[in-house]
Scaffold this active site. Structure first.
Site, PDB file in Angstrom:
ATOM      1  N   ARG A 175     -49.800   7.479  15.259  1.00 52.80           N
ATOM      2  CA  ARG A 175     -50.615   8.769  14.369  1.00 52.80           C
ATOM      3  C   ARG A 175     -51.896   9.261  15.010  1.00 52.80           C
ATOM      4  O   ARG A 175     -52.359  10.345  14.983  1.00 52.80           O
ATOM      5  CB  ARG A 175     -50.839   8.252  13.071  1.00 52.80           C
ATOM      6  CG  ARG A 175     -49.545   8.183  12.288  1.00 52.80           C
ATOM      7  CD  ARG A 175     -49.911   7.896  10.884  1.00 52.80           C
ATOM      8  NE  ARG A 175     -48.685   7.859   9.799  1.00 52.80           N
ATOM      9  CZ  ARG A 175     -48.753   7.631   8.704  1.00 52.80           C
ATOM     10  NH1 ARG A 175     -49.685   7.546   7.767  1.00 52.80           N
ATOM     11  NH2 ARG A 175     -47.581   7.851   7.954  1.00 52.80           N
ATOM     12  N   TYR A 221     -45.729  18.830   1.024  1.00 53.41           N
ATOM     13  CA  TYR A 221     -45.573  17.996   2.270  1.00 53.41           C
ATOM     14  C   TYR A 221     -44.460  18.712   2.893  1.00 53.41           C
ATOM     15  O   TYR A 221     -43.524  19.034   2.351  1.00 53.41           O
ATOM     16  CB  TYR A 221     -45.162  16.505   1.786  1.00 53.41           C
ATOM     17  CG  TYR A 221     -46.065  15.703   1.101  1.00 53.41           C
ATOM     18  CD1 TYR A 221     -47.681  15.992   1.187  1.00 53.41           C
ATOM     19  CD2 TYR A 221     -45.831  14.519   0.413  1.00 53.41           C
ATOM     20  CE1 TYR A 221     -48.219  15.387   0.701  1.00 53.41           C
ATOM     21  CE2 TYR A 221     -46.769  13.899  -0.263  1.00 53.41           C
ATOM     22  CZ  TYR A 221     -48.109  14.052   0.007  1.00 53.41           C
ATOM     23  OH  TYR A 221     -49.180  13.329  -0.818  1.00 53.41           O
TER      24      TYR A 221
END
Length: 335
Positions: A228, A54
């Site tokens: 998103r 990440y």
């Protein structure tokens, strides 16, 4: 907040797990990320999920900073290994012994901890003998750097093979981390039955189908700015849910949520937590108030008739094909 055991192990995790994929060191500034983690702690969340990949390791650093000063024994910190990281050299990827051993040391340093509660194989590695992978995890358990071991997006057969080897080596796999939501149920047919048999439970990611199940995306409408779906880098994860038919069906779920005095997001999380073999749902948040809203899904019981209506409304929009549980294919011979 309520807690559940992971599989047949003695480890308990909070039913809502705070995850920092796509947020920390990426979409959210560090100060706001730390405030959101503190809001999660205030809401009773004790379990935090991250991964070395990440933000190419930076998300672990932000989480470690945010949790600094907390009583370590009162937290469950989860991270993962597999995807290419750092300079992405030939050994900066996969589940070979070298990468696993170097990755855990990096993760512990970034997270400011001596151990992680759960270390997860982020995908299955076709290029490394499974015996090598499972032995490396066994050694980390014996070193005390890892307390428990789990996997993510492994098939039922891969879980069976992994558990058999782990058992021979003196430890157990206790969890699988798959994508799972009202719309994406590919683990129900094979992975969940195998997990129940072998003593694993599911820690699910994307319980709201990347936000689609919040109802904010309307059929035949422009995408909300800063959403998103409008992000060119993230939108690809959502294409399978963004059809006119699926978005239309999702809108029809709103009356069901309202009958239970829930928001659509709370309804989606509560639905996941009510399904078999699910121990916890991972939620991300960019603002502290989102955490407070998500936590309200804990303890909600959805009537069986309502669960049935969800299935009727979503119908053919639900994806159930077990073959979609898969890891990247191995490189062709000679490469």
């Amino acid at each position: 907040m309520q807690h559940r055991h992971l599989g047949t192990s003695g480890l308990k995790v909070s039913e809502i797990i705070y995850g920092n994929w796509l947020t920390h060191a990426s979409q959210v500034q560090d100060k706001q990320a730390i405030e959101t983690v503190h809001a999660a702690l205030d809401g009773g969340i004790t379990t935090f999920d991250t991964a070395d990949v990440y933000a190419n390791q930076a998300a672990e650093t932000v989480l470690g900073t945010a949790l600094k000063g907390q009583r370590r024994e009162g937290l469950e910190i989860l991270t993962k290994v597999y995807w290419p990281v750092a300079e992405k050299g030939p050994n900066d990827v996969g589940l070979g012994r070298k990468h696993i051993m170097e990755s855990i040391n990096g993760s512990l340093n970034r997270l400011n901890t001596d151990y992680v509660d759960l270390y997860q194989a982020h995908r299955f590695d076709y290029e490394t003998p499974l015996e090598e992978t499972m032995q490396a995890f066994a050694d980390l358990v014996r070193m005390g750097k890892v307390l428990y071991v789990g996997v993510s997006e492994w098939t039922a057969d891969q879980i069976r093979q992994g558990q058999a080897l782990a058992t021979q080596m003196g430890y157990r796999l206790i969890s699988n981390q798959p994508q799972y939501s009202m719309l994406w149920r590919i683990v129900e047919g094979e992975v969940v039955p195998a997990s129940k048999e072998l003593g694993l439970s599911q820690i699910v990611w994307s319980p709201l189908a990347q936000g689609v199940l919040t109802g904010k995306y309307l059929p035949n409408a422009e995408l909300p700015k800063d959403s998103r779906a409008a992000d060119s880098e993230i939108g690809g994860f959502m294409e399978k849910f963004m059809t006119e038919d699926t978005l239309t069906r999702v809108q029809k779920l709103k009356p069901l949520a309202e009958e239970l005095s829930l928001t659509m997001a709370q309804f989606g999380i509560a639905w996941v937590l009510q399904n078999q073999n699910v121990a916890a749902a991972i939620v991300g948040a960019s603002k502290p108030e989102q955490i407070a809203s998500n936590v309200a899904a804990v303890g909600v019981e959805i009537p069986a008739e309502t669960m049935k209506k969800v299935d009727e409304i979503l119908g053919s929009a639900v994806v159930t094909d077990p073959s979609l549980t898969k890891s990247p294919n191995p490189r062709p011979t000679g490469q």
